[in-house]
Design a protein around this motif. Sequence first.
Motif, PDB file in Angstrom:
ATOM      1  N   LYS A   1      12.295  57.807 -39.700  1.00 22.57           N
ATOM      2  CA  LYS A   1      11.713  56.408 -40.155  1.00 22.57           C
ATOM      3  C   LYS A   1      11.232  55.531 -39.078  1.00 22.57           C
ATOM      4  O   LYS A   1      10.283  54.956 -39.155  1.00 22.57           O
ATOM      5  CB  LYS A   1      12.478  55.781 -41.302  1.00 22.57           C
ATOM      6  CG  LYS A   1      13.831  55.098 -40.908  1.00 22.57           C
ATOM      7  CD  LYS A   1      14.455  54.356 -41.648  1.00 22.57           C
ATOM      8  CE  LYS A   1      15.445  53.395 -41.475  1.00 22.57           C
ATOM      9  NZ  LYS A   1      16.239  52.898 -42.491  1.00 22.57           N
TER      10      LYS A   1
ATOM     11  N   ARG B   1      17.890  53.775 -56.455  1.00 19.09           N
ATOM     12  CA  ARG B   1      17.687  53.954 -55.003  1.00 19.09           C
ATOM     13  C   ARG B   1      18.813  52.752 -54.546  1.00 19.09           C
ATOM     14  O   ARG B   1      19.059  51.690 -55.125  1.00 19.09           O
ATOM     15  CB  ARG B   1      16.371  53.331 -54.809  1.00 19.09           C
ATOM     16  CG  ARG B   1      15.348  54.445 -55.018  1.00 19.09           C
ATOM     17  CD  ARG B   1      13.824  53.878 -54.615  1.00 19.09           C
ATOM     18  NE  ARG B   1      13.511  52.638 -55.077  1.00 19.09           N
ATOM     19  CZ  ARG B   1      12.613  52.475 -56.263  1.00 19.09           C
ATOM     20  NH1 ARG B   1      12.468  53.757 -56.782  1.00 19.09           N
ATOM     21  NH2 ARG B   1      12.379  51.394 -56.707  1.00 19.09           N
TER      22      ARG B   1
ATOM     23  N   GLY C   1      18.833  50.057 -51.973  1.00 20.58           N
ATOM     24  CA  GLY C   1      17.691  49.196 -51.328  1.00 20.58           C
ATOM     25  C   GLY C   1      18.538  48.313 -50.331  1.00 20.58           C
ATOM     26  O   GLY C   1      19.438  48.375 -49.625  1.00 20.58           O
TER      27      GLY C   1
ATOM     28  N   ASN D   1      13.980  53.381 -47.730  1.00 20.40           N
ATOM     29  CA  ASN D   1      13.378  54.155 -48.263  1.00 20.40           C
ATOM     30  C   ASN D   1      11.814  54.570 -48.239  1.00 20.40           C
ATOM     31  O   ASN D   1      11.224  53.730 -48.077  1.00 20.40           O
ATOM     32  CB  ASN D   1      13.601  54.396 -49.864  1.00 20.40           C
ATOM     33  CG  ASN D   1      15.230  54.097 -50.298  1.00 20.40           C
ATOM     34  OD1 ASN D   1      15.949  54.977 -50.022  1.00 20.40           O
ATOM     35  ND2 ASN D   1      15.554  52.731 -50.683  1.00 20.40           N
ATOM     36  N   PRO D   2      11.418  56.016 -48.434  1.00 19.29           N
ATOM     37  CA  PRO D   2       9.977  56.090 -48.411  1.00 19.29           C
ATOM     38  C   PRO D   2       9.224  55.177 -49.271  1.00 19.29           C
ATOM     39  O   PRO D   2       8.129  54.784 -49.076  1.00 19.29           O
ATOM     40  CB  PRO D   2       9.766  57.718 -48.770  1.00 19.29           C
ATOM     41  CG  PRO D   2      11.004  58.191 -48.473  1.00 19.29           C
ATOM     42  CD  PRO D   2      12.128  57.347 -48.482  1.00 19.29           C
ATOM     43  N   GLN D   3       9.781  54.855 -50.433  1.00 20.90           N
ATOM     44  CA  GLN D   3       9.076  53.879 -51.478  1.00 20.90           C
ATOM     45  C   GLN D   3       8.851  52.529 -50.958  1.00 20.90           C
ATOM     46  O   GLN D   3       8.144  51.550 -51.318  1.00 20.90           O
ATOM     47  CB  GLN D   3       9.867  53.766 -52.743  1.00 20.90           C
ATOM     48  CG  GLN D   3      10.019  55.202 -53.562  1.00 20.90           C
ATOM     49  CD  GLN D   3      11.278  56.071 -52.986  1.00 20.90           C
ATOM     50  OE1 GLN D   3      11.817  55.847 -51.861  1.00 20.90           O
ATOM     51  NE2 GLN D   3      11.656  56.894 -53.889  1.00 20.90           N
ATOM     52  N   ASP D   4       9.643  52.115 -49.593  1.00 17.58           N
ATOM     53  CA  ASP D   4       9.243  50.901 -49.161  1.00 17.58           C
ATOM     54  C   ASP D   4       8.224  50.685 -48.354  1.00 17.58           C
ATOM     55  O   ASP D   4       7.733  49.633 -48.161  1.00 17.58           O
ATOM     56  CB  ASP D   4      10.752  50.632 -48.387  1.00 17.58           C
ATOM     57  CG  ASP D   4      11.880  50.320 -49.066  1.00 17.58           C
ATOM     58  OD1 ASP D   4      11.713  49.802 -50.242  1.00 17.58           O
ATOM     59  OD2 ASP D   4      12.899  50.664 -48.720  1.00 17.58           O
TER      60      ASP D   4
ATOM     61  N   TYR E   1      16.032  58.459 -45.090  1.00 14.98           N
ATOM     62  CA  TYR E   1      14.868  58.557 -44.573  1.00 14.98           C
ATOM     63  C   TYR E   1      14.567  59.166 -43.043  1.00 14.98           C
ATOM     64  O   TYR E   1      14.314  58.462 -42.281  1.00 14.98           O
ATOM     65  CB  TYR E   1      14.307  57.089 -44.738  1.00 14.98           C
ATOM     66  CG  TYR E   1      12.736  57.196 -44.778  1.00 14.98           C
ATOM     67  CD1 TYR E   1      11.807  58.445 -44.481  1.00 14.98           C
ATOM     68  CD2 TYR E   1      11.980  56.178 -44.912  1.00 14.98           C
ATOM     69  CE1 TYR E   1      10.421  58.606 -44.464  1.00 14.98           C
ATOM     70  CE2 TYR E   1      10.489  56.154 -45.043  1.00 14.98           C
ATOM     71  CZ  TYR E   1       9.728  57.368 -44.797  1.00 14.98           C
ATOM     72  OH  TYR E   1       8.306  57.351 -44.700  1.00 14.98           O
TER      73      TYR E   1
ATOM     74  N   GLU F   1      16.551  52.208 -60.478  1.00 13.79           N
ATOM     75  CA  GLU F   1      15.849  53.595 -60.378  1.00 13.79           C
ATOM     76  C   GLU F   1      16.774  54.564 -59.667  1.00 13.79           C
ATOM     77  O   GLU F   1      16.358  55.582 -59.165  1.00 13.79           O
ATOM     78  CB  GLU F   1      14.567  53.154 -59.626  1.00 13.79           C
ATOM     79  CG  GLU F   1      13.441  52.655 -60.262  1.00 13.79           C
ATOM     80  CD  GLU F   1      13.067  53.357 -61.536  1.00 13.79           C
ATOM     81  OE1 GLU F   1      12.905  54.734 -61.386  1.00 13.79           O
ATOM     82  OE2 GLU F   1      12.661  52.814 -62.710  1.00 13.79           O
TER      83      GLU F   1
ATOM     84  N   PRO G   1       4.892  51.190 -49.007  1.00 11.42           N
ATOM     85  CA  PRO G   1       3.799  50.464 -49.412  1.00 11.42           C
ATOM     86  C   PRO G   1       4.075  49.142 -49.742  1.00 11.42           C
ATOM     87  O   PRO G   1       3.399  48.272 -49.767  1.00 11.42           O
ATOM     88  CB  PRO G   1       3.318  51.422 -50.934  1.00 11.42           C
ATOM     89  CG  PRO G   1       4.635  52.233 -50.947  1.00 11.42           C
ATOM     90  CD  PRO G   1       5.166  52.601 -49.757  1.00 11.42           C
ATOM     91  N   ARG G   2       5.585  48.848 -50.264  1.00 13.11           N
ATOM     92  CA  ARG G   2       6.034  47.620 -50.393  1.00 13.11           C
ATOM     93  C   ARG G   2       5.824  46.850 -49.098  1.00 13.11           C
ATOM     94  O   ARG G   2       5.136  45.479 -49.149  1.00 13.11           O
ATOM     95  CB  ARG G   2       7.337  47.366 -50.836  1.00 13.11           C
ATOM     96  CG  ARG G   2       7.881  46.191 -50.919  1.00 13.11           C
ATOM     97  CD  ARG G   2       9.357  46.385 -51.516  1.00 13.11           C
ATOM     98  NE  ARG G   2       9.539  47.126 -52.827  1.00 13.11           N
ATOM     99  CZ  ARG G   2      10.710  47.361 -53.250  1.00 13.11           C
ATOM    100  NH1 ARG G   2      11.867  47.141 -52.733  1.00 13.11           N
ATOM    101  NH2 ARG G   2      10.558  47.931 -54.528  1.00 13.11           N
TER     102      ARG G   2
ATOM    103  N   ASP H   1      15.430  48.358 -57.565  1.00 16.20           N
ATOM    104  CA  ASP H   1      16.047  49.431 -56.810  1.00 16.20           C
ATOM    105  C   ASP H   1      17.084  50.297 -57.481  1.00 16.20           C
ATOM    106  O   ASP H   1      17.378  51.420 -57.703  1.00 16.20           O
ATOM    107  CB  ASP H   1      16.292  49.000 -55.593  1.00 16.20           C
ATOM    108  CG  ASP H   1      14.987  49.046 -54.625  1.00 16.20           C
ATOM    109  OD1 ASP H   1      13.788  49.806 -54.994  1.00 16.20           O
ATOM    110  OD2 ASP H   1      15.065  48.495 -53.551  1.00 16.20           O
TER     111      ASP H   1
END
Length: 266
Positions: free
Chosen positions: A19, A152, A154, A249-252, A16, A150, A254-255, A147
């Motif tokens: 970040k 990833r 994590g 990761n970018p998906q983290d 990332y 998918e 919103p989490r 994760d």
Amino acid sequence: MSVLIAIPARYASHRYPGKPLVPLKGVSGEGRTLIRRSWEAAMAVEDVDRVVIATDDARIRAEAESFGAEVVMTSESCSNGTERCAEAHANLGGGYDIVVNLQGDAPLTPAWFVSDLLDGLQADSQAQIATPVLRCDGRALSALKGDRAEGRVGGTTAVFDSGNRALYFSKEVVPFTATVYAPEVETPVFHHVGVYAYRAEALSAYPTWPHGPLEALEGLEQLRFLENGRHVLCVEVEARGRQFWELNNPQDVPRLEAMMAEMGIE
């Protein structure tokens, strides 16, 4: 013990890039950069003599200085956060008994995690490094497995012996369990929290050791201590109702923002 907290931060992350400068919105909707939130977490720890951000990037330095953080510039050759902390400590002239590495991607780290590490080192004179582990409930374990399913990379998991001495750390979910756990049920899996408290002599020796095969395969800096036969103490910490996750990761994003909103973090 004199204690330095160093927050290693680099711009050129493989997973990332950039970040540390990513904004994270709290419950009020205000966006603060990841590096600022990590610094605020470090500043909340009691009985610490100094907090610095260690980086090799002018953009991170400018952002850190904009909110009043002390910055120590380090070289681009540091291969991980532990090496960057070792260089930062040396650049400051050394002199601290304990150096805490509060990584710049862990803004939800509660202050008592660090305090528990310092207590752990005081209680175990043989330990050269202490790091926190958090028992996963069913929800956290599901997130880790999700994760991996998918593709990833994590969170990291840890296994340790009856004396809390680390046996291994992995980006896979270990130990294996086929059981499906309810969200609030405790599991036998421990999430490794990316914070370290090093005795100064062990930290200064770390950059002189060769990179071992396990560190290279897993991409986990703490494995260099294990591969060189050093005592790594795993300190079990309590969440006390707090949720914990790292920004890997970018998906983290919103989490993390959802967790901050749920916990009422500004």
